[in-house]
Design an enzyme around this catalytic site. Structure first.
Site, short mmCIF file in Angstrom:
data_model
loop_
_atom_site.label_atom_id
_atom_site.label_comp_id
_atom_site.label_asym_id
_atom_site.label_seq_id
_atom_site.Cartn_x
_atom_site.Cartn_y
_atom_site.Cartn_z
N PHE A 217 -1.19 16.38 3.36
CA PHE A 217 -1.53 15.67 2.12
C PHE A 217 -0.27 15.51 1.29
O PHE A 217 0.35 16.49 0.87
CB PHE A 217 -2.63 16.37 1.33
N ASP B 33 -3.73 6.04 6.15
CA ASP B 33 -4.17 7.27 6.81
C ASP B 33 -5.12 6.88 7.94
O ASP B 33 -4.70 6.60 9.06
CB ASP B 33 -4.82 8.16 5.75
N ARG C 226 2.04 11.98 -9.51
CA ARG C 226 2.42 10.60 -9.22
C ARG C 226 3.87 10.30 -9.61
O ARG C 226 4.51 9.45 -9.01
CB ARG C 226 1.53 9.62 -10.00
N ASP D 81 -0.97 10.69 -5.69
CA ASP D 81 -1.45 11.77 -6.55
C ASP D 81 -2.27 12.79 -5.79
O ASP D 81 -2.72 12.55 -4.67
CB ASP D 81 -2.35 11.20 -7.65
N LYS E 174 0.52 7.41 8.44
CA LYS E 174 0.30 8.68 9.16
C LYS E 174 0.07 8.48 10.65
O LYS E 174 0.01 9.46 11.39
CB LYS E 174 -0.88 9.43 8.53
N GLU F 207 0.86 -1.19 0.00
CA GLU F 207 0.00 0.00 0.00
C GLU F 207 0.89 1.23 0.00
O GLU F 207 1.97 1.24 0.60
CB GLU F 207 -0.90 -0.07 1.26
N ASP F 208 0.42 2.29 -0.66
CA ASP F 208 1.22 3.51 -0.71
C ASP F 208 1.24 4.22 0.65
O ASP F 208 2.30 4.59 1.15
CB ASP F 208 0.72 4.46 -1.81
P1 5GP Z 1 -7.17 5.29 4.58
O1 5GP Z 1 -8.22 4.38 4.06
O2 5GP Z 1 -6.10 4.60 5.40
O3 5GP Z 1 -7.73 6.49 5.29
O4 5GP Z 1 -6.47 5.92 3.31
C1 5GP Z 1 -5.69 5.15 2.48
C2 5GP Z 1 -5.72 5.67 1.07
O5 5GP Z 1 -6.02 7.05 1.05
C3 5GP Z 1 -4.36 5.55 0.41
O6 5GP Z 1 -4.27 4.37 -0.33
C4 5GP Z 1 -4.31 6.75 -0.49
O7 5GP Z 1 -4.88 6.43 -1.73
C5 5GP Z 1 -5.17 7.76 0.17
N1 5GP Z 1 -4.38 8.73 0.96
C6 5GP Z 1 -4.33 8.84 2.31
N2 5GP Z 1 -3.52 9.85 2.66
C7 5GP Z 1 -3.05 10.38 1.51
C8 5GP Z 1 -2.14 11.44 1.22
O8 5GP Z 1 -1.57 12.15 2.07
N3 5GP Z 1 -1.89 11.67 -0.10
C9 5GP Z 1 -2.46 10.95 -1.10
N4 5GP Z 1 -2.12 11.25 -2.35
N5 5GP Z 1 -3.32 9.93 -0.86
C10 5GP Z 1 -3.60 9.66 0.43
MG MG Z 2 -4.46 4.39 -2.49
#
Ligand code: 5GP
Ligand code: MG
Length: 182
Positions: free
Chosen positions: A161, A113, A174, A168, A141, A109-110
């Site tokens: 962010f 959050d 990206r 992206d 995070k 996973e990238d």
């Molecule tokens: P979560 O479901 O853990 O809240 O968020 C995960 C997904 O949200 C990540 O795979 C990503 O696509 C997006 N995301 C969360 N934080 C960021 C951020 O700071 N920048 C970007 N570009 N995407 C984020």
């Molecule tokens: Mg993602």
């Protein structure tokens, strides 16, 4: 700012600051690859599943640092739309076609959050019978509480962010070779 390619890659748009440089990223990915290589063996029949699109660069770099036989597949989930705040609605747009049964699965996973995406996806993958199911997140995070933490994390990330290295904002940024905040 990183020298050379930045101005051309940003197309006149500004990022606020570079959070992790391309050199830091490269070094950390090599470390993760070494750790992952020693955590599995060939008998695990490792299947690396990248979450598209955000993980595509990390996945490509990471698998080249893993000194084991492995297969690669992808999973497409969507939760953010065009906004910068998670909608909490995780849609699965593409399920991996590979069999997970009897193999060790590593989800790449990238960024994590709120943890919503992983929380929605992991049970669905677990139901397909992997011998092990682990997560390697490039960025974390550390805002969520109570989630099972990913086994591997590249960097703890600031609660801003972030873009670049696959991440992206409305599909821009990206291709930056570093992580920046907007
Ligand atoms: P979560 O479901 O853990 O809240 O968020 C995960 C997904 O949200 C990540 O795979 C990503 O696509 C997006 N995301 C969360 N934080 C960021 C951020 O700071 N920048 C970007 N570009 N995407 C984020
Ligand atoms: Mg993602």
């Amino acid at each position: 700012m990183e020298p050379g390619r930045t101005a051309g890659q940003l197309g006149g748009r500004e990022v606020r600051r570079v959070v992790f440089t391309a050199d830091q990223v490269r070094t950390r990915v090599q470390e993760l690859g070494a750790e992952i290589s020693s955590a599995y063996s060939a008998e695990d029949r490792l299947l690396v599943i990248g979450l598209l699109k955000g993980s595509f660069i990390f996945l490509a770099d990471l698998v080249r640092e893993i000194a084991l036989p492995l297969h690669v597949d992808f999973l497409v989930a969507s939760s953010y739309g065009k906004g910068t705040v998670s909608s909490g609605d995780v849609r699965l747009l593409y399920d991996p076609a590979s069999s997970l049964d009897g193999r060790a699965v590593l989800v790449v996973e990238d960024i994590i959050d709120s943890g919503t995406t992983m929380k929605a996806l992991l049970p669905r993958l677990q139901a397909r019978g992997p011998t092990r199911l682990d997560v390697c997140a490039f960025l974390h995070k550390r805002v969520a509480g109570g989630e099972p933490p990913p086994r591997w994390v590249g960097f703890d990330a600031p609660n801003e962010f972030l873009v670049g290295y696959g991440l992206d904002h409305a599909e821009d940024f990206r291709h930056l070779p570093y992580i920046a905040s907007l």
